[in-house]
Design a protein around this motif. Structure first.
Motif, mmCIF file in Angstrom:
data_model
loop_
_atom_site.group_PDB
_atom_site.id
_atom_site.type_symbol
_atom_site.label_atom_id
_atom_site.label_comp_id
_atom_site.label_asym_id
_atom_site.label_seq_id
_atom_site.Cartn_x
_atom_site.Cartn_y
_atom_site.Cartn_z
ATOM 1 N N CYS A 1 0.881 -1.190 0.031
ATOM 2 C CA CYS A 1 -0.040 -0.097 0.002
ATOM 3 C C CYS A 1 0.792 1.329 -0.138
ATOM 4 O O CYS A 1 0.684 2.281 -0.890
ATOM 5 C CB CYS A 1 -0.997 0.182 1.384
ATOM 6 N N ASP A 40 -8.230 6.135 -4.156
ATOM 7 C CA ASP A 40 -9.020 4.737 -3.893
ATOM 8 C C ASP A 40 -8.154 3.720 -4.271
ATOM 9 O O ASP A 40 -8.028 2.540 -3.693
ATOM 10 C CB ASP A 40 -10.330 5.047 -4.478
ATOM 11 N N ARG A 41 -7.625 3.633 -5.341
ATOM 12 C CA ARG A 41 -6.874 2.469 -6.052
ATOM 13 C C ARG A 41 -5.623 2.185 -4.892
ATOM 14 O O ARG A 41 -5.385 1.089 -4.738
ATOM 15 C CB ARG A 41 -6.160 2.704 -7.370
ATOM 16 N N TYR A 65 -7.133 0.633 -1.884
ATOM 17 C CA TYR A 65 -7.544 -1.043 -2.297
ATOM 18 C C TYR A 65 -6.212 -1.911 -2.205
ATOM 19 O O TYR A 65 -6.421 -2.887 -1.786
ATOM 20 C CB TYR A 65 -8.100 -0.744 -3.372
ATOM 21 N N SER A 66 -5.281 -1.174 -2.386
ATOM 22 C CA SER A 66 -3.750 -2.198 -2.361
ATOM 23 C C SER A 66 -3.506 -2.516 -1.055
ATOM 24 O O SER A 66 -2.817 -3.516 -1.013
ATOM 25 C CB SER A 66 -2.733 -1.639 -3.088
ATOM 26 N N SER A 98 -12.706 1.778 1.962
ATOM 27 C CA SER A 98 -11.941 0.574 1.961
ATOM 28 C C SER A 98 -13.095 -0.426 2.378
ATOM 29 O O SER A 98 -12.753 -1.587 1.847
ATOM 30 C CB SER A 98 -10.923 0.344 3.138
ATOM 31 N N GLY A 133 -16.128 -0.517 0.953
ATOM 32 C CA GLY A 133 -16.483 -0.956 -0.511
ATOM 33 C C GLY A 133 -15.457 -2.227 -1.001
ATOM 34 O O GLY A 133 -15.962 -3.247 -1.623
ATOM 35 N N ARG A 134 -14.339 -1.827 -0.799
ATOM 36 C CA ARG A 134 -13.463 -2.911 -1.495
ATOM 37 C C ARG A 134 -13.544 -4.125 -0.572
ATOM 38 O O ARG A 134 -13.214 -5.311 -1.197
ATOM 39 C CB ARG A 134 -11.745 -2.465 -1.479
ATOM 40 N N SER A 135 -13.424 -4.051 0.995
ATOM 41 C CA SER A 135 -13.490 -4.993 1.541
ATOM 42 C C SER A 135 -14.903 -5.995 1.146
ATOM 43 O O SER A 135 -14.630 -7.411 1.042
ATOM 44 C CB SER A 135 -13.805 -4.521 3.053
ATOM 45 N N ASP A 151 -16.100 -6.245 -1.698
ATOM 46 C CA ASP A 151 -15.857 -6.752 -3.083
ATOM 47 C C ASP A 151 -15.098 -8.241 -2.773
ATOM 48 O O ASP A 151 -15.302 -9.401 -3.310
ATOM 49 C CB ASP A 151 -15.214 -5.931 -4.051
ATOM 50 N N VAL A 152 -13.982 -7.942 -1.933
ATOM 51 C CA VAL A 152 -13.219 -9.118 -1.329
ATOM 52 C C VAL A 152 -14.076 -10.177 -0.853
ATOM 53 O O VAL A 152 -13.905 -11.523 -1.424
ATOM 54 C CB VAL A 152 -11.848 -8.628 -0.591
ATOM 55 N N SER A 199 -16.194 -12.100 -3.546
ATOM 56 C CA SER A 199 -15.351 -12.746 -4.468
ATOM 57 C C SER A 199 -14.979 -14.070 -4.016
ATOM 58 O O SER A 199 -14.462 -14.989 -4.585
ATOM 59 C CB SER A 199 -14.087 -12.006 -5.093
#
Length: 209
Positions: free
Chosen positions: A24, A81-82, A85-86, A118, A120-122, A124-125, A128
């Motif tokens: 990150c 944001d990217r 997300y990392s 974060s 939102g990304r969480s 998605d993880v 998936s």
């Protein structure tokens, strides 16, 4: 304890979702030229404007603007944001399987120092990896919404009040010793999860004990 516990509360980053703080930092520096990131990131408790974001003092847009002020010209909010997300690298399949198994027998919740970017990304993880978080988790207690950060005792007390169940019936799992110690001081059954070990063995060892 197996007969007592009916609610299991998990921390998110570090316990369920794997984190890579160094990657990150590299993204913030290489993509944005934002060198202050090393002053802000910590595996458990963030600092400065990152902490303010997770406490709800700064909105996501205000946080992005603060970062971009000290970034290379031409960088965008989406670039910020990217980089964030990392921090979130994925999820061990056995943890996903464990959550789905526990969800049929216990009320599952999250208590996380986190923010809307974060989270939102969480989500998605989780999706998936086969975790239907919208239905699996009874409640998500997110620091930026509660305007409180772990290990402040008030965030635990707010959670307990909203859950409306006896403290002895709750099991809490976190990867911060400090967060676990404060939870225990309030009477919560709390487990310290050491990153890289088996979450299944830790949790099932207590529930089946």
């Amino acid at each position: 304890m197996k007969k007592m516990i009916d609610t299991i509360v998990f921390d998110l980053g570090g316990v369920l979702i794997d984190l890579d703080m160094e990657v990150c930092k590299e993204h913030f520096i290489s993509l944005l030229g934002y060198t202050k990131i090393s002053e802000l990131l910590d595996p458990c408790h963030q600092r400065g404007i990152y902490s303010d974001l997770e406490e709800g003092i700064l909105s996501p847009d205000a946080f992005r603007a603060e970062v971009l002020k000290d970034s290379r010209p031409g960088c965008t909010p989406a670039d910020v944001d990217r980089c964030m997300y990392s921090f979130l690298t994925g999820m061990d399949p056995d943890k996903a399987a464990l959550l789905n198994e526990l969800g049929s027998r216990y009320r599952l919740c999250l208590l996380t120092n986190n923010n809307d970017i974060s989270m939102g990304r969480s989500h998605d993880v989780l999706e998936s990896c086969g975790v239907d978080w919208k239905h699996l988790f009874y409640r998500e207690f997110v620091s930026s919404h509660m305007k409180l950060l772990k290990p402040d005792p008030r965030i635990y007390n707010s959670m307990l009040a909203q859950l409306g169940t006896e403290v002895s019936r709750i099991l809490f799992v976190d990867d911060s010793v400090e967060n676990v110690d404060v939870a225990r001081s309030l009477g919560i059954n709390a487990l310290y999860y050491q990153v890289g070990t088996s979450l299944r063995k830790l949790v099932e060892g207590v529930l089946e004990g």
